[in-house]
Design an enzyme around this catalytic site. Sequence first.
Site, PDB file in Angstrom:
ATOM      1  N   VAL A  16       6.609  -9.244   2.679  1.00  0.00           N
ATOM      2  CA  VAL A  16       5.888 -10.443   2.454  1.00  0.00           C
ATOM      3  C   VAL A  16       6.639 -11.565   2.013  1.00  0.00           C
ATOM      4  O   VAL A  16       6.263 -12.811   2.245  1.00  0.00           O
ATOM      5  CB  VAL A  16       4.776 -10.018   1.228  1.00  0.00           C
ATOM      6  CG1 VAL A  16       3.707  -9.168   1.684  1.00  0.00           C
ATOM      7  CG2 VAL A  16       5.597  -9.673   0.037  1.00  0.00           C
ATOM      8  N   ASN A  72      -1.271  -7.399  -3.837  1.00  0.00           N
ATOM      9  CA  ASN A  72      -0.646  -6.651  -4.765  1.00  0.00           C
ATOM     10  C   ASN A  72       0.759  -6.389  -4.713  1.00  0.00           C
ATOM     11  O   ASN A  72       1.326  -6.088  -5.784  1.00  0.00           O
ATOM     12  CB  ASN A  72      -1.471  -5.096  -4.480  1.00  0.00           C
ATOM     13  CG  ASN A  72      -0.835  -3.988  -4.995  1.00  0.00           C
ATOM     14  OD1 ASN A  72      -0.794  -3.861  -6.417  1.00  0.00           O
ATOM     15  ND2 ASN A  72      -0.075  -3.234  -4.453  1.00  0.00           N
ATOM     16  N   PRO A  96      -3.348  -5.931 -15.397  1.00  0.00           N
ATOM     17  CA  PRO A  96      -2.838  -4.775 -16.032  1.00  0.00           C
ATOM     18  C   PRO A  96      -1.772  -4.711 -17.002  1.00  0.00           C
ATOM     19  O   PRO A  96      -0.831  -5.727 -16.782  1.00  0.00           O
ATOM     20  CB  PRO A  96      -2.515  -3.691 -14.872  1.00  0.00           C
ATOM     21  CG  PRO A  96      -2.832  -4.474 -13.731  1.00  0.00           C
ATOM     22  CD  PRO A  96      -2.724  -6.042 -13.946  1.00  0.00           C
ATOM     23  N   SER A 139      -0.898  -9.768 -14.087  1.00  0.00           N
ATOM     24  CA  SER A 139      -0.363  -8.873 -15.213  1.00  0.00           C
ATOM     25  C   SER A 139      -0.580  -9.442 -16.611  1.00  0.00           C
ATOM     26  O   SER A 139      -1.031 -10.717 -16.573  1.00  0.00           O
ATOM     27  CB  SER A 139       1.056  -8.692 -14.962  1.00  0.00           C
ATOM     28  OG  SER A 139       1.682  -8.261 -15.895  1.00  0.00           O
ATOM     29  N   TYR A 142       9.942 -12.841 -14.594  1.00  0.00           N
ATOM     30  CA  TYR A 142       8.578 -11.981 -14.109  1.00  0.00           C
ATOM     31  C   TYR A 142       7.537 -12.604 -14.666  1.00  0.00           C
ATOM     32  O   TYR A 142       6.672 -12.768 -13.912  1.00  0.00           O
ATOM     33  CB  TYR A 142       8.642 -10.622 -14.544  1.00  0.00           C
ATOM     34  CG  TYR A 142       7.620  -9.700 -14.210  1.00  0.00           C
ATOM     35  CD1 TYR A 142       7.458  -9.594 -12.886  1.00  0.00           C
ATOM     36  CD2 TYR A 142       6.628  -9.142 -15.021  1.00  0.00           C
ATOM     37  CE1 TYR A 142       6.352  -8.883 -12.479  1.00  0.00           C
ATOM     38  CE2 TYR A 142       5.625  -8.256 -14.687  1.00  0.00           C
ATOM     39  CZ  TYR A 142       5.488  -8.197 -13.377  1.00  0.00           C
ATOM     40  OH  TYR A 142       4.148  -7.589 -13.001  1.00  0.00           O
ATOM     41  N   ALA A 154       1.029  -1.240  -0.106  1.00  0.00           N
ATOM     42  CA  ALA A 154       0.176  -0.024   0.060  1.00  0.00           C
ATOM     43  C   ALA A 154       0.746   1.315  -0.086  1.00  0.00           C
ATOM     44  O   ALA A 154       0.385   2.418   0.118  1.00  0.00           O
ATOM     45  CB  ALA A 154      -0.822   0.022   1.087  1.00  0.00           C
TER      46      ALA A 154
HETATM   47  P1  NDP Z   1       4.987  -0.165  -7.179  1.00  0.00           P
HETATM   48  O1  NDP Z   1       6.554  -0.281  -7.292  1.00  0.00           O
HETATM   49  O2  NDP Z   1       4.433   1.257  -7.377  1.00  0.00           O
HETATM   50  O3  NDP Z   1       4.532  -0.625  -5.769  1.00  0.00           O
HETATM   51  C1  NDP Z   1       4.981  -2.011  -5.413  1.00  0.00           C
HETATM   52  C2  NDP Z   1       4.390  -2.206  -4.038  1.00  0.00           C
HETATM   53  O4  NDP Z   1       4.695  -3.484  -3.486  1.00  0.00           O
HETATM   54  C3  NDP Z   1       4.920  -1.148  -3.190  1.00  0.00           C
HETATM   55  O5  NDP Z   1       3.797  -0.806  -2.060  1.00  0.00           O
HETATM   56  C4  NDP Z   1       5.971  -2.146  -2.423  1.00  0.00           C
HETATM   57  O6  NDP Z   1       6.289  -1.647  -0.781  1.00  0.00           O
HETATM   58  C5  NDP Z   1       5.308  -3.501  -2.508  1.00  0.00           C
HETATM   59  N1  NDP Z   1       6.204  -4.463  -2.106  1.00  0.00           N
HETATM   60  C6  NDP Z   1       7.281  -4.770  -2.868  1.00  0.00           C
HETATM   61  N2  NDP Z   1       8.131  -5.749  -2.384  1.00  0.00           N
HETATM   62  C7  NDP Z   1       7.603  -6.019  -1.056  1.00  0.00           C
HETATM   63  C8  NDP Z   1       7.898  -6.873  -0.025  1.00  0.00           C
HETATM   64  N3  NDP Z   1       8.823  -7.773  -0.215  1.00  0.00           N
HETATM   65  N4  NDP Z   1       7.017  -6.958   0.836  1.00  0.00           N
HETATM   66  C9  NDP Z   1       6.041  -6.032   1.178  1.00  0.00           C
HETATM   67  N5  NDP Z   1       5.743  -5.192   0.277  1.00  0.00           N
HETATM   68  C10 NDP Z   1       6.421  -5.364  -1.144  1.00  0.00           C
HETATM   69  O7  NDP Z   1       4.624  -0.930  -8.459  1.00  0.00           O
HETATM   70  P2  NDP Z   1       2.934  -1.262  -8.787  1.00  0.00           P
HETATM   71  O8  NDP Z   1       1.895  -0.569  -7.942  1.00  0.00           O
HETATM   72  O9  NDP Z   1       2.988  -0.958 -10.356  1.00  0.00           O
HETATM   73  O10 NDP Z   1       2.731  -2.858  -8.641  1.00  0.00           O
HETATM   74  C11 NDP Z   1       1.886  -3.311  -7.759  1.00  0.00           C
HETATM   75  C12 NDP Z   1       1.612  -4.614  -8.598  1.00  0.00           C
HETATM   76  O11 NDP Z   1       1.058  -4.587  -9.818  1.00  0.00           O
HETATM   77  C13 NDP Z   1       2.813  -5.592  -8.549  1.00  0.00           C
HETATM   78  O12 NDP Z   1       2.137  -6.800  -8.338  1.00  0.00           O
HETATM   79  C14 NDP Z   1       3.006  -5.572 -10.188  1.00  0.00           C
HETATM   80  O13 NDP Z   1       3.850  -6.638 -10.548  1.00  0.00           O
HETATM   81  C15 NDP Z   1       1.776  -5.385 -10.568  1.00  0.00           C
HETATM   82  N6  NDP Z   1       1.612  -4.975 -11.855  1.00  0.00           N
HETATM   83  C16 NDP Z   1       2.168  -3.785 -12.161  1.00  0.00           C
HETATM   84  C17 NDP Z   1       2.103  -3.266 -13.479  1.00  0.00           C
HETATM   85  C18 NDP Z   1       2.650  -1.801 -13.945  1.00  0.00           C
HETATM   86  O14 NDP Z   1       2.975  -1.522 -15.018  1.00  0.00           O
HETATM   87  N7  NDP Z   1       3.114  -1.189 -12.985  1.00  0.00           N
HETATM   88  C19 NDP Z   1       1.177  -3.962 -14.563  1.00  0.00           C
HETATM   89  C20 NDP Z   1       0.822  -5.145 -14.229  1.00  0.00           C
HETATM   90  C21 NDP Z   1       0.938  -5.711 -12.936  1.00  0.00           C
HETATM   91  P3  NDP Z   1       7.345  -1.288  -0.153  1.00  0.00           P
HETATM   92  O15 NDP Z   1       8.504  -1.158  -1.216  1.00  0.00           O
HETATM   93  O16 NDP Z   1       7.299  -0.384   0.830  1.00  0.00           O
HETATM   94  O17 NDP Z   1       7.560  -2.681   0.765  1.00  0.00           O
HETATM   95  C1  8X3 Z   2       3.820  -4.958 -15.836  1.00  0.00           C
HETATM   96  C2  8X3 Z   2       3.641  -5.033 -17.312  1.00  0.00           C
HETATM   97  O1  8X3 Z   2       4.389  -5.563 -19.655  1.00  0.00           O
HETATM   98  O2  8X3 Z   2       6.005  -4.758 -17.929  1.00  0.00           O
HETATM   99  O3  8X3 Z   2       3.303  -6.434 -15.251  1.00  0.00           O
HETATM  100  O4  8X3 Z   2       4.996  -7.169 -17.633  1.00  0.00           O
HETATM  101  S1  8X3 Z   2       4.758  -5.598 -18.159  1.00  0.00           S
END
Ligand code: NDP
Ligand code: 8X3
Length: 252
Positions: free
Chosen positions: A61, A87, A183, A140, A153, A10
């Site tokens: 996590v 997420n 997404p 994704s 990935y 979050a």
């Molecule tokens: P961000 O990097 O903005 O957010 C990622 C979040 O994951 C952060 O809040 C981070 O919190 C948390 N996180 C990462 N590693 C850990 C960990 N080990 N423990 C706890 N929390 C963790 O990226 P997005 O919002 O884009 O990503 C969210 C999800 O969406 C992911 O699963 C990503 O794969 C997926 N996604 C993203 C896309 C994109 O193009 N952006 C497209 C498709 C899917 P913190 O570092 O504070 O712990």
């Molecule tokens: C994030 C989108 O295209 O980088 O999951 O895999 S992509």
Amino acid sequence: MKKIALITGATSGIGRATAIALADEGYNLILTGRRKERLDELKELVGITYKADALVLNFDVRNPEEVAKAVASIPAVWRKIDVLVNNAGLAVGLNPIQEGLLEDWERMIDTNIKGLLYMTREIAPLMCERGVGHIINICSTAGKEVYPNGNVYCATKHAVDAISKGMRIDMLKYGIKVTNICPGAVETEFSIVRFKDDKERADKTYEGYTPLNGDDIANLIRFAVTLPPHVCINDLVVTPTAQANATNIHRK
Ligand code: NDP
Ligand code: 8X3
């Protein structure tokens, strides 16, 4: 009484936007992530703006003991979790398989697959006990197709896709909804993490077209959790209009 949503990751991007959207929808929130100061700031924001109560749980996590300890610390009134948004996740590196770094692979597998499983193992029983619950897994388009250098990935997100299907079958008799959201390109901190703080390379990902943003995904989550009890979105693939699939983005 307000419903409760637990959101992993979050602190940023999709997770943060989802917290705000669900607070606006009338949920109280359990906010989780590693960057505690961001969780505290978000708790304050949703409290002031939406009168939402929030519980902050600060853990990684990838660590099953930390996950179990954090969930065990949730007070009784907060344990009636209606929505779990799995997420937290990341891509690290974009190398061909023959040049991949084990450390990157392990971070992705441990976060995207194992972290999601650890969270689900702790929260799903609480939902099954009550016969109420909705798990949203952030997958994704990488869970639907494979693109050059996406190898591990994409594998982690294909695993999320399979786990979502499995969860739905296993918890069918308890009435638990499972929604897999896939997404395409969303502009968040995702590319900064993928390219290891190379901001120039990260910015290039989103050049020449309008990518999705965190709010776009949060609004879909909000839609999914507000459907009537007998309706469950199983799987939802969403891309920017300029993106047909992982490798075809129309850039001006
Ligand atoms: P961000 O990097 O903005 O957010 C990622 C979040 O994951 C952060 O809040 C981070 O919190 C948390 N996180 C990462 N590693 C850990 C960990 N080990 N423990 C706890 N929390 C963790 O990226 P997005 O919002 O884009 O990503 C969210 C999800 O969406 C992911 O699963 C990503 O794969 C997926 N996604 C993203 C896309 C994109 O193009 N952006 C497209 C498709 C899917 P913190 O570092 O504070 O712990
Ligand atoms: C994030 C989108 O295209 O980088 O999951 O895999 S992509």
